[in-house]
Design a protein around this motif. Sequence first.
Motif, PDB file in Angstrom:
ATOM      1  N   ARG A  77     -10.279 -25.270 -16.646  1.00  0.00           N
ATOM      2  CA  ARG A  77      -9.113 -25.562 -17.157  1.00  0.00           C
ATOM      3  C   ARG A  77      -8.083 -26.442 -16.038  1.00  0.00           C
ATOM      4  O   ARG A  77      -8.122 -25.901 -15.040  1.00  0.00           O
ATOM      5  N   GLN A  78      -7.931 -27.716 -16.295  1.00  0.00           N
ATOM      6  CA  GLN A  78      -7.077 -28.403 -15.426  1.00  0.00           C
ATOM      7  C   GLN A  78      -5.532 -28.723 -16.261  1.00  0.00           C
ATOM      8  O   GLN A  78      -5.732 -29.405 -17.008  1.00  0.00           O
ATOM      9  N   ARG A  79      -4.562 -27.933 -15.755  1.00  0.00           N
ATOM     10  CA  ARG A  79      -3.412 -28.115 -16.374  1.00  0.00           C
ATOM     11  C   ARG A  79      -2.702 -29.694 -15.982  1.00  0.00           C
ATOM     12  O   ARG A  79      -2.612 -29.801 -14.722  1.00  0.00           O
ATOM     13  N   LEU A  80      -2.154 -30.068 -16.906  1.00  0.00           N
ATOM     14  CA  LEU A  80      -1.834 -31.770 -16.494  1.00  0.00           C
ATOM     15  C   LEU A  80      -0.203 -31.764 -16.259  1.00  0.00           C
ATOM     16  O   LEU A  80       0.488 -31.104 -17.100  1.00  0.00           O
ATOM     17  N   ALA A  81       0.227 -32.304 -15.223  1.00  0.00           N
ATOM     18  CA  ALA A  81       1.728 -32.353 -15.086  1.00  0.00           C
ATOM     19  C   ALA A  81       2.297 -33.694 -16.097  1.00  0.00           C
ATOM     20  O   ALA A  81       2.824 -34.528 -15.577  1.00  0.00           O
ATOM     21  N   LEU A  82       2.440 -33.117 -17.246  1.00  0.00           N
ATOM     22  CA  LEU A  82       3.246 -34.186 -18.325  1.00  0.00           C
ATOM     23  C   LEU A  82       4.419 -33.762 -18.256  1.00  0.00           C
ATOM     24  O   LEU A  82       4.715 -32.631 -18.470  1.00  0.00           O
ATOM     25  N   ASP A  83       5.223 -35.045 -18.750  1.00  0.00           N
ATOM     26  CA  ASP A  83       6.874 -34.644 -18.983  1.00  0.00           C
ATOM     27  C   ASP A  83       6.927 -34.202 -20.351  1.00  0.00           C
ATOM     28  O   ASP A  83       5.934 -34.436 -21.073  1.00  0.00           O
TER      29      ASP A  83
ATOM     30  N   ALA B 199      10.221 -41.282  -6.328  1.00  0.00           N
ATOM     31  CA  ALA B 199      10.195 -39.779  -5.834  1.00  0.00           C
ATOM     32  C   ALA B 199       9.633 -39.149  -6.941  1.00  0.00           C
ATOM     33  O   ALA B 199       9.355 -37.990  -6.727  1.00  0.00           O
ATOM     34  N   ASP B 200       9.510 -39.639  -8.128  1.00  0.00           N
ATOM     35  CA  ASP B 200       8.982 -38.605  -9.220  1.00  0.00           C
ATOM     36  C   ASP B 200       7.597 -38.716  -9.460  1.00  0.00           C
ATOM     37  O   ASP B 200       6.757 -38.140 -10.057  1.00  0.00           O
ATOM     38  N   ALA B 201       6.833 -39.345  -8.254  1.00  0.00           N
ATOM     39  CA  ALA B 201       5.466 -39.571  -8.432  1.00  0.00           C
ATOM     40  C   ALA B 201       4.823 -38.202  -7.879  1.00  0.00           C
ATOM     41  O   ALA B 201       5.151 -37.289  -7.118  1.00  0.00           O
ATOM     42  N   ARG B 202       3.725 -37.639  -8.897  1.00  0.00           N
ATOM     43  CA  ARG B 202       3.033 -36.495  -8.590  1.00  0.00           C
ATOM     44  C   ARG B 202       1.510 -36.554  -9.182  1.00  0.00           C
ATOM     45  O   ARG B 202       1.163 -37.204  -9.902  1.00  0.00           O
ATOM     46  N   PRO B 203       0.728 -35.573  -8.534  1.00  0.00           N
ATOM     47  CA  PRO B 203      -0.635 -35.486  -9.175  1.00  0.00           C
ATOM     48  C   PRO B 203      -0.777 -34.993 -10.435  1.00  0.00           C
ATOM     49  O   PRO B 203       0.223 -34.474 -10.835  1.00  0.00           O
ATOM     50  N   LEU B 204      -1.607 -35.805 -11.323  1.00  0.00           N
ATOM     51  CA  LEU B 204      -1.735 -35.559 -12.680  1.00  0.00           C
ATOM     52  C   LEU B 204      -2.028 -34.000 -12.761  1.00  0.00           C
ATOM     53  O   LEU B 204      -1.638 -33.426 -13.779  1.00  0.00           O
ATOM     54  N   VAL B 205      -2.909 -33.582 -11.979  1.00  0.00           N
ATOM     55  CA  VAL B 205      -3.398 -32.055 -12.213  1.00  0.00           C
ATOM     56  C   VAL B 205      -2.557 -31.386 -11.340  1.00  0.00           C
ATOM     57  O   VAL B 205      -2.661 -31.555 -10.158  1.00  0.00           O
ATOM     58  N   ASP B 206      -1.791 -30.291 -11.785  1.00  0.00           N
ATOM     59  CA  ASP B 206      -1.089 -29.500 -11.034  1.00  0.00           C
ATOM     60  C   ASP B 206      -1.750 -28.114 -10.882  1.00  0.00           C
ATOM     61  O   ASP B 206      -1.153 -27.256 -10.076  1.00  0.00           O
ATOM     62  N   GLN B 207      -2.675 -27.730 -11.517  1.00  0.00           N
ATOM     63  CA  GLN B 207      -3.228 -26.536 -11.473  1.00  0.00           C
ATOM     64  C   GLN B 207      -4.835 -26.537 -12.304  1.00  0.00           C
ATOM     65  O   GLN B 207      -4.873 -27.024 -12.958  1.00  0.00           O
ATOM     66  N   GLU B 208      -5.768 -25.798 -11.291  1.00  0.00           N
ATOM     67  CA  GLU B 208      -7.029 -25.973 -11.928  1.00  0.00           C
ATOM     68  C   GLU B 208      -7.571 -24.302 -11.933  1.00  0.00           C
ATOM     69  O   GLU B 208      -7.302 -23.691 -10.797  1.00  0.00           O
ATOM     70  N   ASP B 209      -8.232 -23.798 -12.969  1.00  0.00           N
ATOM     71  CA  ASP B 209      -8.761 -22.634 -13.198  1.00  0.00           C
ATOM     72  C   ASP B 209     -10.179 -22.555 -13.606  1.00  0.00           C
ATOM     73  O   ASP B 209     -10.383 -23.383 -14.464  1.00  0.00           O
ATOM     74  N   THR B 210     -10.882 -21.555 -12.730  1.00  0.00           N
ATOM     75  CA  THR B 210     -12.337 -21.644 -13.496  1.00  0.00           C
ATOM     76  C   THR B 210     -12.248 -20.140 -14.444  1.00  0.00           C
ATOM     77  O   THR B 210     -12.204 -19.321 -14.003  1.00  0.00           O
ATOM     78  N   LEU B 211     -12.589 -20.549 -15.721  1.00  0.00           N
ATOM     79  CA  LEU B 211     -12.601 -19.499 -16.802  1.00  0.00           C
ATOM     80  C   LEU B 211     -13.884 -18.958 -17.067  1.00  0.00           C
ATOM     81  O   LEU B 211     -14.097 -17.712 -17.360  1.00  0.00           O
ATOM     82  N   ALA B 212     -14.865 -19.480 -16.601  1.00  0.00           N
ATOM     83  CA  ALA B 212     -16.357 -19.062 -16.710  1.00  0.00           C
ATOM     84  C   ALA B 212     -17.206 -19.957 -15.696  1.00  0.00           C
ATOM     85  O   ALA B 212     -16.867 -20.983 -15.559  1.00  0.00           O
ATOM     86  N   GLN B 213     -18.023 -18.988 -15.038  1.00  0.00           N
ATOM     87  CA  GLN B 213     -18.762 -19.381 -13.825  1.00  0.00           C
ATOM     88  C   GLN B 213     -20.086 -20.015 -14.579  1.00  0.00           C
ATOM     89  O   GLN B 213     -20.624 -19.668 -15.508  1.00  0.00           O
ATOM     90  N   ASN B 214     -20.736 -21.059 -13.877  1.00  0.00           N
ATOM     91  CA  ASN B 214     -21.951 -21.579 -14.272  1.00  0.00           C
ATOM     92  C   ASN B 214     -23.074 -20.729 -13.914  1.00  0.00           C
ATOM     93  O   ASN B 214     -23.045 -20.165 -12.871  1.00  0.00           O
ATOM     94  N   LYS B 215     -24.123 -20.259 -14.994  1.00  0.00           N
ATOM     95  CA  LYS B 215     -24.952 -19.494 -14.732  1.00  0.00           C
ATOM     96  C   LYS B 215     -26.544 -20.273 -15.023  1.00  0.00           C
ATOM     97  O   LYS B 215     -27.567 -19.751 -14.985  1.00  0.00           O
TER      98      LYS B 215
ATOM     99  N   ILE C 250      -0.243 -28.890 -21.412  1.00  0.00           N
ATOM    100  CA  ILE C 250      -1.335 -29.720 -21.802  1.00  0.00           C
ATOM    101  C   ILE C 250      -2.457 -29.473 -20.728  1.00  0.00           C
ATOM    102  O   ILE C 250      -2.216 -29.539 -19.585  1.00  0.00           O
ATOM    103  N   SER C 251      -3.819 -29.107 -21.039  1.00  0.00           N
ATOM    104  CA  SER C 251      -4.692 -29.085 -20.089  1.00  0.00           C
ATOM    105  C   SER C 251      -5.937 -29.844 -20.590  1.00  0.00           C
ATOM    106  O   SER C 251      -6.209 -29.912 -21.928  1.00  0.00           O
ATOM    107  N   LEU C 252      -6.870 -30.117 -19.700  1.00  0.00           N
ATOM    108  CA  LEU C 252      -8.232 -30.740 -19.928  1.00  0.00           C
ATOM    109  C   LEU C 252      -9.014 -29.552 -19.855  1.00  0.00           C
ATOM    110  O   LEU C 252      -9.227 -28.842 -18.733  1.00  0.00           O
ATOM    111  N   MET C 253      -9.762 -29.240 -20.975  1.00  0.00           N
ATOM    112  CA  MET C 253     -10.995 -28.071 -20.886  1.00  0.00           C
ATOM    113  C   MET C 253     -12.242 -28.739 -20.785  1.00  0.00           C
ATOM    114  O   MET C 253     -12.606 -30.001 -21.467  1.00  0.00           O
ATOM    115  N   THR C 254     -13.079 -28.662 -19.435  1.00  0.00           N
ATOM    116  CA  THR C 254     -14.422 -29.106 -19.098  1.00  0.00           C
ATOM    117  C   THR C 254     -15.176 -27.863 -19.375  1.00  0.00           C
ATOM    118  O   THR C 254     -15.122 -26.948 -18.728  1.00  0.00           O
TER     119      THR C 254
END
Length: 402
Positions: free
Chosen positions: A110-116, A231-247, A31-35
């Motif tokens: 894209r921000q991939r979310l660390a959901l169980d 001990a299970d606490a973790r950042p919600l966002v575990d990976q970020e990717d830029t799929l297209a640069q701002n022009k 699951i990811s948030l697309m912005t």
Amino acid sequence: MRYALLLLIALCFVPVARAGIVDAPAANLEISLMTYGPGDIYWERFGHDALEVRDTVSGEAIAFNYGVFDFDQKGFIVNFARGIMAYRMDAETTQSDVDFYSGEGRYVRRQRLALDNEQKDSLRRFLLWNVQPANAGYNYDYYADNCTTRVRDALDGALGGALSRQLRTRAGGMTYREQTARLMSNQAWLMLGMDLGLGPYADQPMTAWKEAFLPMVLEEELRHVRVGDGADARPLVDQEDTLAQNKLDPPPEQAPDLRWPLLIMGLIWAVPLALPAFTRNRLARGVFVAAGTLYAVFAGLAGLFMLGLWTLTLHRSAWGNFNLLAFQPFALLLIPGIWRLRVAGRQIGRLAPRVTALSFAACVIALLLHLWPAFPQRNLPWLLLALPCWAALFATFCRRHD
């Protein structure tokens, strides 16, 4: 027309998706948030976002968003003006969205979310229910119920309220008014019109939760959210990717300060409005009539516009606008008196001086209200425009009336 076509494609596409994201085990889902960054056109200035559900086995990736509207629907323009904005949820392949927004020069992240697994399954089931035609429609609100607040709320539901608990405890960086002016600053006249029409609702104190009505703010806030306990606490966002640069040229970091520009405009406008108080020169009277008519029409129509937004529409961000103390519909009553001053010595009657005196007093009262710390509306720039003009008209009509 493009949005209607996208909706038809989405409706045709959803059944096909059942071979992937619908039936895949939750463990196979991402699951990811697309912005998507702001565009150049005014309705694109606030950016956009979507929730992506990806099946890592089949590779199928669907972006669910809440930003579909149809210009061709019956009564769209009238309903839009009244604040009845029918929007829908949509489902598209992620790649088609990436191609579209990158083609416009807008960034895609894209921000991939660390959901169980339980949270992934809950969100998937909700999105698949929500995209069904019977459930997809909603009444859009610029600030309180838009394409980003719907994404935010869907995430919060899957997280059991963890998102709202954390964002509600953090102060927002700007008000609705400031964010609107900042993002619309590339179209100055539209920005000024929107700022004039916004009432106290747009100046309320903000939390990060409320300010996450913007895609870019929600994107940033998710970087600070943690989920899980102990001990299970973790950042919600575990990976970020830029799929297209701002022009495109990015919006400024801060809202423009309108006080000095509007004060200077008010002082310049006031000069010809005060001329008949000091001279009977024919040219001065002609300049006064032109400037006075323009101001009376502007103030009167602005007052009618704001009054109409308050009493005839559902745009609650425009209700109770204190700018009505500076620009009233009664200003249109000044026009006959202004035109009588074309002729030296001609009587102007009592109406114009009285309307001007009341308008000047109302503007002074509005200015004094700003000394009250709890005053709910930040409309000082517009008072700085109006006050010199009303003062000049007051001086002119009082002197010529005497």
